[in-house]
Motif scaffolding. Structure first.
Motif, PDB file in Angstrom:
ATOM      1  N   GLN A   1      30.768 -11.180  -2.092  1.00 52.99           N
ATOM      2  CA  GLN A   1      29.654 -10.596  -2.486  1.00 52.99           C
ATOM      3  C   GLN A   1      28.725 -10.327  -1.421  1.00 52.99           C
ATOM      4  N   THR A   2      28.808 -11.153  -0.518  1.00 53.51           N
ATOM      5  CA  THR A   2      27.583 -11.349   0.438  1.00 53.51           C
ATOM      6  C   THR A   2      27.845 -10.512   1.877  1.00 53.51           C
ATOM      7  N   ILE A   3      29.182 -10.130   2.074  1.00 51.94           N
ATOM      8  CA  ILE A   3      29.652  -9.261   3.218  1.00 51.94           C
ATOM      9  C   ILE A   3      30.123  -8.246   2.547  1.00 51.94           C
ATOM     10  N   SER A   4      29.750  -7.008   3.271  1.00 49.60           N
ATOM     11  CA  SER A   4      30.305  -5.736   2.865  1.00 49.60           C
ATOM     12  C   SER A   4      31.383  -5.434   3.850  1.00 49.60           C
ATOM     13  N   LYS A   5      32.190  -4.517   3.214  1.00 49.75           N
ATOM     14  CA  LYS A   5      33.437  -3.999   4.009  1.00 49.75           C
ATOM     15  C   LYS A   5      33.009  -3.486   5.319  1.00 49.75           C
ATOM     16  N   ASP A   6      31.885  -2.704   5.210  1.00 50.23           N
ATOM     17  CA  ASP A   6      31.811  -2.125   6.582  1.00 50.23           C
ATOM     18  C   ASP A   6      31.076  -3.036   7.507  1.00 50.23           C
ATOM     19  N   SER A   7      30.451  -3.921   7.199  1.00 52.43           N
ATOM     20  CA  SER A   7      29.696  -4.827   8.327  1.00 52.43           C
ATOM     21  C   SER A   7      30.839  -6.044   8.536  1.00 52.43           C
ATOM     22  N   LEU A   8      31.704  -5.863   8.009  1.00 58.42           N
ATOM     23  CA  LEU A   8      32.849  -7.301   8.238  1.00 58.42           C
ATOM     24  C   LEU A   8      32.901  -7.551   9.487  1.00 58.42           C
ATOM     25  N   GLY A   9      33.432  -6.553  10.381  1.00 60.50           N
ATOM     26  CA  GLY A   9      33.719  -6.633  11.812  1.00 60.50           C
ATOM     27  C   GLY A   9      32.462  -7.051  12.600  1.00 60.50           C
ATOM     28  N   GLU A  10      31.479  -6.610  12.335  1.00 59.61           N
ATOM     29  CA  GLU A  10      30.145  -6.931  13.141  1.00 59.61           C
ATOM     30  C   GLU A  10      29.703  -8.326  12.888  1.00 59.61           C
ATOM     31  N   ILE A  11      29.795  -8.824  11.398  1.00 59.45           N
ATOM     32  CA  ILE A  11      29.477 -10.015  11.142  1.00 59.45           C
ATOM     33  C   ILE A  11      30.400 -11.011  11.613  1.00 59.45           C
ATOM     34  N   LEU A  12      31.648 -10.910  11.756  1.00 63.88           N
ATOM     35  CA  LEU A  12      32.625 -11.864  12.255  1.00 63.88           C
ATOM     36  C   LEU A  12      32.421 -12.093  13.692  1.00 63.88           C
ATOM     37  N   LYS A  13      32.034 -10.902  14.329  1.00 64.84           N
ATOM     38  CA  LYS A  13      31.891 -10.881  15.591  1.00 64.84           C
ATOM     39  C   LYS A  13      30.664 -11.855  16.206  1.00 64.84           C
ATOM     40  N   GLU A  14      29.784 -11.554  15.496  1.00 69.97           N
ATOM     41  CA  GLU A  14      28.417 -12.496  15.404  1.00 69.97           C
ATOM     42  C   GLU A  14      28.633 -14.019  15.120  1.00 69.97           C
ATOM     43  N   VAL A  15      29.320 -13.913  14.093  1.00 72.03           N
ATOM     44  CA  VAL A  15      29.607 -15.421  13.740  1.00 72.03           C
ATOM     45  C   VAL A  15      30.507 -16.269  15.051  1.00 72.03           C
ATOM     46  N   LYS A  16      31.328 -15.455  15.714  1.00 67.43           N
ATOM     47  CA  LYS A  16      32.055 -15.853  16.559  1.00 67.43           C
ATOM     48  C   LYS A  16      31.469 -16.438  17.865  1.00 67.43           C
ATOM     49  N   SER A  17      30.604 -15.546  18.078  1.00 70.00           N
ATOM     50  CA  SER A  17      29.663 -15.852  19.250  1.00 70.00           C
ATOM     51  C   SER A  17      28.759 -16.877  19.009  1.00 70.00           C
ATOM     52  N   ALA A  18      28.484 -17.127  17.852  1.00 73.18           N
ATOM     53  CA  ALA A  18      27.356 -18.163  17.395  1.00 73.18           C
ATOM     54  C   ALA A  18      28.096 -19.307  17.448  1.00 73.18           C
ATOM     55  N   VAL A  19      29.240 -19.313  17.043  1.00 74.74           N
ATOM     56  CA  VAL A  19      30.159 -20.596  16.777  1.00 74.74           C
ATOM     57  C   VAL A  19      30.191 -21.057  18.376  1.00 74.74           C
ATOM     58  N   GLU A  20      30.659 -19.928  19.327  1.00 75.56           N
ATOM     59  CA  GLU A  20      30.954 -20.631  20.434  1.00 75.56           C
ATOM     60  C   GLU A  20      29.749 -21.279  21.384  1.00 75.56           C
ATOM     61  N   LYS A  21      28.558 -20.958  20.829  1.00 77.93           N
ATOM     62  CA  LYS A  21      27.423 -21.538  21.335  1.00 77.93           C
ATOM     63  C   LYS A  21      26.880 -22.839  20.727  1.00 77.93           C
ATOM     64  N   ILE A  22      27.655 -23.288  19.586  1.00 77.34           N
ATOM     65  CA  ILE A  22      27.183 -24.343  18.984  1.00 77.34           C
ATOM     66  C   ILE A  22      27.534 -25.747  19.657  1.00 77.34           C
ATOM     67  N   ASP A  23      26.757 -26.683  19.492  1.00 79.70           N
ATOM     68  CA  ASP A  23      26.984 -28.090  20.298  1.00 79.70           C
ATOM     69  C   ASP A  23      27.951 -28.695  19.504  1.00 79.70           C
ATOM     70  N   ILE A  24      28.811 -29.215  20.312  1.00 76.42           N
ATOM     71  CA  ILE A  24      29.685 -30.131  19.550  1.00 76.42           C
ATOM     72  C   ILE A  24      29.304 -31.762  19.707  1.00 76.42           C
ATOM     73  N   LEU A  25      29.286 -32.358  18.489  1.00 69.78           N
ATOM     74  CA  LEU A  25      29.079 -33.865  18.694  1.00 69.78           C
ATOM     75  C   LEU A  25      30.386 -34.466  18.555  1.00 69.78           C
ATOM     76  N   VAL A  26      30.478 -35.488  19.530  1.00 76.13           N
ATOM     77  CA  VAL A  26      32.103 -36.083  19.261  1.00 76.13           C
ATOM     78  C   VAL A  26      31.716 -37.516  18.765  1.00 76.13           C
ATOM     79  N   LEU A  27      32.107 -37.705  17.728  1.00 72.06           N
ATOM     80  CA  LEU A  27      31.883 -39.139  17.008  1.00 72.06           C
ATOM     81  C   LEU A  27      33.130 -40.068  17.074  1.00 72.06           C
ATOM     82  N   PHE A  28      32.818 -41.169  17.677  1.00 72.08           N
ATOM     83  CA  PHE A  28      34.011 -42.377  17.603  1.00 72.08           C
ATOM     84  C   PHE A  28      33.781 -42.959  16.429  1.00 72.08           C
TER      85      PHE A  28
END
Lengths: 232, 168
Positions: free
Chosen positions: B66-93
């Motif tokens: 309901q939140t994501i429309s059909k038309d904006s799916l591609g754009e949103i996913l692209k932005e999400v991907k780029s945002a995910v690549e910038k996310i810091d990773i915490l390594v927890l042992f």
């Protein structure tokens, strides 16, 4: 003497020859003459010459014997005189020689005496020098021994000191080694204790702690990281 | 306009996925789910593991279609991907392996403490004894029981030796 005789004979024969020669020359000067006269003259002359020569020879022989006798006599006289002179001279020479020998023997005795005296003096001087040398050698040996003793005692003292120092250094080094070894071993023991403790805790806590407790501990760690502002 | 949507997707991603690879996988699953929703095509869940199934379930619960429309799916996913690549990773042992719920609880805790999008890479290190150690932005910090033992080493050793002297 025989020479004199031979000389006289030679003079005689030379005279006869010269006489004959002049005769023949006179014959040649007189000119040509007849052979038979001249031959007879020559023969006469030759005979005369021969007789004269024989006379001369006889005279000569007589003179020769006279001279011989005289010479012999003179020789005997001379010999006697000579013998007397010789005896006289010989006795004087003998006397002189004896005196010389006596003189010489006196001188020899004197020389011998002086030589013996010289030898005696030399012996005394040598003995004196020997004694003096002995004394000097004794003195030097005594000094040498004293110096040697002094040097030896100094050397022994130094050696003792050095030995003591080196032994002390060795002892210090050994103590240091022992201390460092002890420290090292205690450190190893401490490490082993901690490792043993960690291992024991790992084994025990894995079994004793449940997931909730583990999670609680993780929460505590995260809160500590938050408090230290590690995660910003 | 899509910022709220992207933020929501990132919240969901960081709460479920641990690594960027997982996040990328979940983005693909999001795409498949939304395509299935938009075009009424069935989604094959047989090939998915439990975590992925739980992710799909969460997407349904959050009504993300309901939140994501059909038309904006591609754009949103692209932005999400780029945002995910910038996310810091915490390594927890951790010293022990947690359950899925345990991992999720830890993720929640980290989110509540940091209040930012980050991915957590869980790894196992039994030598930690208990607690955890972290690697954040290339820096390693040990907050485990092992480090506490090391910090109080002298105290522990003195107590131990006193105990030995008393009872030995």
């Amino acid at each position: 003497m025989p020479i004199l005789i031979a000389f006289l004979i030679a003079i005689t024969i030379s005279g006869a020859y010269l006489f004959l020669h002049f005769q023949i020359k006179g014959v040649k000067k007189s000119g040509p003459i007849s052979l038979d006269d001249k031959t007879d003259e020559a023969k006469k002359k030759i005979d005369e010459a021969i007789s004269k020569a024989q006379e001369i020879l006889e005279e000569t022989e007589q003179k020769q014997s006279k001279i011989l006798e005289q010479t012999q006599h003179q020789a005997e006289e001379f010999e006697t005189h000579l013998e007397e002179d010789f005896a006289k001279n010989a006795s004087s020479v003998k006397t002189l020689f004896e005196s010389e020998i006596k003189d010489f023997s006196d001188k020899i005795s004197q020389a011998e005496a002086s030589y013996l005296k010289y030898l005696d003096d030399l012996k005394k001087a040598s003995l004196a020098v020997q004694e003096k040398s002995l004394e000097t050698v004794k003195q030097q040996v005594g000094e040498l021994f004293l110096r040697f003793e002094q040097n030896l005692s100094d050397f022994l003292a130094q050696t003792e000191q050095k030995s003591t120092q080196s032994i002390e250094l060795e002892i210090q080094a050994t103590r240091h080694l022992i201390d460092s070894y002890k420290t090292q071993q205690l450190k190893v023991i401490d490490e082993n204790i901690i490792a043993m403790l960690e291992r024991t805790l790992t084994l025990v806590l894995t079994k004793k702690l449940n997931v909730t407790d583990q999670t609680e501990l993780i929460y505590e760690s995260l809160e500590q990281a938050k408090a230290e502002k590690f995660i910003v | 306009m899509h910022q709220e949507t992207i933020k929501k997707i990132l919240d969901l991603l960081t709460s479920h996925s641990k690594t960027t690879h997982e996040a990328s996988r979940y983005i693909m699953l999001l795409k498949s789910y939304l395509e299935a929703e938009y075009f009424n095509s069935p989604l094959d869940l047989n090939e998915l593991n439990d975590a992925e199934k739980a992710w799909i379930k969460t997407l349904g619960e959050e009504n993300i279609s309901q939140t994501i429309s059909k038309d904006s799916l591609g754009e949103i996913l692209k932005e999400v991907k780029s945002a995910v690549e910038k996310i810091d990773i915490l390594v927890l042992f951790t010293a022990v392996e947690l359950t899925t719920e345990g991992y999720n609880e830890v993720i929640k805790k980290v989110r509540s403490l940091t209040n930012k999008h980050l991915l957590i890479d869980f790894r196992l290190d039994p030598t930690l004894v208990a607690g955890c150690s972290l690697i954040w932005k290339g820096v390693y910090k040990d907050y485990s029981l092992k480090s506490r033992i090391e910090k109080n080493r002298d105290l522990i050793l003195s107590q131990f030796k006193a105990y030995i002297n008393t009872y030995a």
